[in-house]
Scaffold this active site. Structure first.
Site, short mmCIF file in Angstrom:
data_model
loop_
_atom_site.label_atom_id
_atom_site.label_comp_id
_atom_site.label_asym_id
_atom_site.label_seq_id
_atom_site.Cartn_x
_atom_site.Cartn_y
_atom_site.Cartn_z
N GLU A 164 12.24 66.85 123.58
CA GLU A 164 10.79 67.02 123.54
C GLU A 164 10.18 67.25 124.91
OE1 GLU A 164 8.43 64.32 121.20
OE2 GLU A 164 10.13 63.90 119.90
N ASP A 176 12.78 63.01 119.51
CA ASP A 176 12.75 61.56 119.34
C ASP A 176 13.15 61.13 117.94
OD1 ASP A 176 11.96 61.29 121.93
OD2 ASP A 176 9.85 60.93 121.50
N ASP A 191 11.97 59.23 115.67
CA ASP A 191 10.98 58.69 114.74
C ASP A 191 10.51 59.83 113.83
OD1 ASP A 191 9.53 60.24 116.47
OD2 ASP A 191 8.36 58.59 117.32
N GLU A 194 7.79 61.54 113.84
CA GLU A 194 7.21 62.64 114.61
C GLU A 194 8.32 63.52 115.18
OE1 GLU A 194 3.54 64.38 115.86
OE2 GLU A 194 3.74 62.44 114.88
N TYR A 236 14.37 53.40 123.70
CA TYR A 236 13.23 54.08 123.07
C TYR A 236 12.08 53.11 122.88
CZ TYR A 236 10.80 57.39 120.05
OH TYR A 236 9.89 58.26 119.51
N ARG A 250 9.17 53.39 121.11
CA ARG A 250 8.37 53.35 119.88
C ARG A 250 9.21 52.70 118.78
NH1 ARG A 250 7.01 58.58 121.90
NH2 ARG A 250 4.85 58.62 122.64
N HIS A 262 15.42 51.50 115.16
CA HIS A 262 15.72 51.37 116.57
C HIS A 262 15.92 49.92 116.95
CE1 HIS A 262 14.28 55.44 116.54
NE2 HIS A 262 13.05 55.06 116.24
#
Length: 957
Positions: free
Chosen positions: A15, A101, A103, A105, A329, A331, A376
């Site tokens: 990203e 990432d 997640d 998103e 990570y 989040r 995670h």
């Protein structure tokens, strides 16, 4: 532009560019790493749709609700070049790794890349929990396909937020004001802040008194204790009163004594030098467990309390730490640690604090939040062996180091032993001279084995607005002398103290994050943008660390509660988040859920479309009105909030009395006394001062939203005057013989001038007003002939010559400074000549990060905050007087967080990827979209190559 891929290279797309550089260090020459820089496409605003689509089913939302909620995606203009570069690199690549990432998103970004790039090579989905050699090796060994359920969940959230915002926001525009927005989480967060302010406004303080004193043993050891009972009846404390200032119904008058001033002071006088005896002494073992490693939410909360970071700054700094390989990570709402991390934490604790600092077996934590995503680990230092803060200090910025240190300490402490000790409580009684028996109590905690406290101790939440629990915690931490039952004590300095109960503290960023998480609303990764959104929208301002709602927020929440109650209901919002999790797990179909949400469910529950269609008439005046005290109404108008009440001297139909509200007045500060003061000041507004002898125009003094000012009264031009003006300049107003003017002359604009600090509405004279209206005043010319003027700006008086401005020392200089004096100022070097010797406008002490003194100075473009290294302009709308030290520190922290990370002096040698990495699982066939989990909806394929401006709405914060 990335280097050209050579044949056979494997293309890895992440990203962020920073992340791509970090990953490239650990991959061999067989890999090329590039970044998409976030989303490459999104839903456009309906106004940006192609002309032929604006009147079709996509025209309202850029989503077609009639055909399975099909979205219309466009590649943003800013990403077209990047897409071209990625396609060029992909043409010569042998494999494609989508490493966004891990997640929802990130999964959606990977899917969009797949749809737009249309690869003809094998595609693998790869995720990193940490950017280290070990983490990347694990990622290569565990590639997979794109998780279609995660993509569906993210797409559902995006469409949901578009439907929510685009249906409800227009109602706010029509009934309250343009530029407002409603959002699934932002509206609920705003409601929390408004409800807390309502509680504060309704709060009635209660007064009560107590006693405290110093007590000395025969061995001359002293300690302090507080009065707990008189003649056996417990003394009332703040917790005994409700928000209306009354004793709670559960407190019987016979069981609780409320001391008034007279009674407390007479008791204190009667106990001076009285003899006391220890009635009871109790000791209990004390044990305290460490908290688990950080989640996104707890990291934001603790960084706010300890480091004074806003949620936005915390996430910006954590993002950099993750991308550069320092933490895992960031989040996550999981509190679990991997086996490698537990081993590393236990080993480091043993090494630093001794073998007794860790328990016999590892600690395991469970997430209390049922909707938590356990994909995670908790946030921890990266790697299978943690680097200590000392080892990374030279590589990180100040903010990065402080946050890394916090994460490191919390992770190590989470695997350490309990802190142990004992608590002691003592009760002592003495008899006053009037015969009353007074019982005092004290307690303290003694830590005999620090355990995890050697590494880390949490900081209690405080708002700066009165926190009795925090105060009690500090009192309980004191140590008592060795006492035995029956010991004699002497009371000294017995003092009566009066108290008032305090309203519930306003939310801070830390406490509202905790509240949202407790209610299972939103996701921790959305809390920072949510808080930023409600601040940027003007719903909330910050006073120190406290969140204060605006009156506009009151109107917005009232409208939502009365007409969209379901959509700002806390439980309903939490259930929506749970439903998105179910979609992510493949338990619910995306289309079916959106169908029920928008059109209604089979059980008869109304959908959003029907709610909006059946709203009926909404009384905008009522929505924007609120009775403050009897007869006084607050209204939110086009130009801001104001007070209104009937004119007692006017007849029926006469205009009401009105008064402006100062911008910095918090809602709970608007008392009846303050309202009267504002009305009294408003009566002076419009006071006629006299006539300008040169123009014959009337000069008046007024009270405006931004303070008192003077202005001249100008009558609008009559139709005859307008026509005469047109006829005098036909070439400017008429075109090609057209009898109708292409434009009309502007009405003359009255001169205005803000009152100086030494002036007031009550005393300003016509002569003073004319002096103000004469500004800007021409002082003379500079040495090169350029005009110099003296002007009164928003942040004080100054000189201006072309684009060069110089601050003046006083307001009086506006009218007295001479051409010679002005030239002398401009003759000095700019940095020295601009009030170099003037004192700072404000001083806030040492910055918690740089440890340098923070001051506010007056600069060319207005006041600015500085610690000598970092300068930040004071935001518009914030006065120097209202700026708190917490906000000053936060402004500096935000500026530092935006600075680029320092370049590393050295980098590890590149290591070839493990043989066979990436082919052990999840291999896909070349060019097959079905094998890379392409969307099921055939309509989406027709939009894959669409281009246009990407615009992200704010409604989903």
């Amino acid at each position: 532009m990335p280097a050209k891929a050579s044949a056979g290279k494997k293309l890895v797309i992440v990203e962020s560019p920073a992340k791509s550089r970090s990953i490239a260090k650990y991959l061999g020459d067989d890999f090329m790493v590039d970044a998409s820089a976030g989303h490459i496409r999104d839903l456009p605003q309906p106004s940006d749709l192609p002309a032929e689509m604006k009147k079709g089913p996509f025209g309202k939302f850029a989503v077609n609700p009639e055909e399975g909620f099909e979205p219309y995606y466009v590649v943003s203009d800013s990403k077209k070049k990047k897409v071209t570069e990625l396609k060029r690199a992909l043409k010569e690549a042998s494999e494609l790794y989508l490493a966004t990432d891990a997640d929802r998103e990130g999964e959606a970004i990977a899917w969009h890349l797949l749809e737009v790039l249309e690869p003809k090579v094998p595609v693998y989905r790869m995720t990193f929990t940490e950017i280290t050699r070990e983490g990347i090796t694990r990622a290569l060994d565990n590639v997979r396909q794109i998780d279609q359920d995660l993509v569906d969940a993210q797409e559902t959230r995006r469409i949901l937020d578009r439907l929510y915002g685009y249906e409800i926001s227009p109602v706010l525009w029509r009934k309250i004001g343009r530029g407002l927005s409603a959002g699934r989480v932002q509206s609920v967060a705003t409601r929390l802040v408004v409800e807390r302010e309502r509680e504060r406004m309704a709060f009635v303080p209660a007064s009560y008194w107590d006693l405290s004193g110093t007590f000395t043993t025969d061995a001359a050891e002293s300690f302090t204790a507080k009065l707990t009972a008189v003649d056996g009846a417990r003394i009332a404390s703040g917790s005994d009163f409700d928000d209306r200032g009354q004793l709670k119904s559960t407190r019987k008058a016979s069981e609780v004594t409320v001391l008034d001033r007279e009674s407390a002071e007479s008791l204190a006088s009667g106990l001076t030098q009285a003899r006391f005896a220890v009635d009871s002494l109790e000791e209990k073992p004390y044990s305290r467990r460490p908290s688990p490693a950080f989640t996104t939410s707890t990291l934001q909360q603790e960084a706010s309390r300890r480091l004074r970071f806003s949620s936005r700054v915390t996430m910006q700094v954590a993002q950099r730490l993750y991308e550069n390989g320092y933490i895992t990570y960031m989040r996550t709402d999981s509190v679990t640690l991997s086996t490698e991390a537990i081993t590393a934490a236990r080993g480091q604790a043993t090494e630093l604090y001794g073998p007794e600092s860790i328990p016999e077996s590892p600690r395991f934590y469970a997430t209390k939040n049922e909707s938590a995503q356990e994909a995670h680990e908790a946030i921890r230092p990266a790697g299978d062996h943690f680097r200590t803060p000392g080892q990374v200090a030279g590589e990180l910025s100040q903010e990065e180091f402080r946050l890394y240190e916090l994460i490191w300490k919390r992770t190590i402490a989470s695997q350490m032993a309990d802190a142990k000790g004992f608590t002691a409580s003592v009760r002592l009684t003495g008899e006053a001279s009037d015969g009353r028996r007074a019982t005092f109590g004290a307690s303290g905690t003694v830590i005999t084995f620090p355990g995890f406290l050697s590494a880390y101790e949490e900081v209690a939440e405080t708002s700066g607005e009165g926190d009795e629990s925090a105060k009690k915690g500090r009192e309980d931490s004191k140590r008592l002398p060795k006492l035995e039952q029956g010991d004699a004590l002497t009371g000294e300095d017995v003092e009566a103290k009066g108290h008032e109960t305090t309203p519930p503290a306003r939310y801070t960023e830390a406490s509202i994050v905790a509240e949202l998480e407790k209610r299972e609303i939103g996701r921790p990764s959305t809390y920072a943008p949510t808080i930023s959104t409600i601040v940027d929208r003007g719903y909330v301002t910050k006073r120190g660390s406290a969140l204060v709602p605006s009156w506009t927020a009151f109107s917005v929440i009232r409208l939502l509660e009365e007409h969209f109650g379901r959509y700002v209901d806390y439980d309903f919002t939490a259930r929506m988040e749970e439903d998105l999790d179910r979609i992510a797990r493949g338990e619910v179909e995306r289309e079916a859920w959106l169908q029920a949400f928008y059109f209604g469910a089979d059980d008869g529950a109304q959908g959003l479309r029907d709610v909006v269609d059946t709203l009926g008439e909404i009384d905008a005046r009522a929505i924007n009105s609120m009775e403050i005290v009897e007869g006084v109404t607050l209204r939110v108008g086009r130009y801001g909030p104001y007070l209104e009440r009937p004119n007692p001297e006017g007849g029926e139909g006469s205009d009401p009395l009105r008064a402006n509200l100062p911008e910095d007045l918090a809602p709970d500060e608007l008392t009846s006394e303050k309202a009267e003061e504002l009305f009294a000041q408003a009566q002076l507004s419009g006071r006629v001062l006299g006539t300008d002898p040169e123009t014959g125009r009337e000069i008046v003094a007024k009270d405006g939203r931004f303070g008192p000012y003077v202005t001249e009264v100008i009558e609008e031009m009559t139709e005859e005057e307008v026509q005469a003006h047109l006829d005098a300049q036909p070439t400017e107003y008429y075109k090609n013989g057209n009898p109708k003017p292409k434009k009309k002359p502007k009405q003359p604009k009255p001169r205005t001038g803000s009152l100086l600090q030494s002036m007031s509405l009550e005393t300003v004279t016509v002569d003073e007003a004319l002096k103000l209206l004469s500004l800007p005043r021409v002082v003379g010319t500079g040495v090169d002939g350029e005009e110099i003027t003296a002007q009164n700006g928003r942040y004080g008086p100054y000189l201006k010559m072309g684009t060069d401005s110089r601050s003046l020392e006083s307001e009086e200089q506006l009218f007295t400074i001479t051409e010679e004096e002005a030239r002398a100022i401009y003759a000095q070097p700019k940095q020295r000549g601009r009030r170099a010797a003037a004192a700072p406008l404000a001083e806030f002490g040492a910055d918690p990060t740089s440890e340098k003194p923070v001051v506010v100075k007056d600069g060319r473009f207005g006041p600015y905050v500085t610690d000598g290294d970092i300068n930040v302009t004071v935001p518009r709308g914030t006065s120097v007087e209202s700026l708190t030290k917490e906000r000053a520190f936060e402004l500096l922290a935000e500026k530092r967080a935006k600075a680029p990370a320092p370049k590393k002096t050295s980098a590890p040698k590149k290591t070839p990827a493990p043989k066979g990495g990436g082919k052990s699982s999840g291999s896909t066939s070349s060019g097959s979209k079905s094998s890379t989990a392409a969307k099921k909806s055939p309509a989406k394929k027709s939009t894959t190559k669409s281009t246009g401006s990407r615009t992200t709405t704010s409604s989903g914060a």
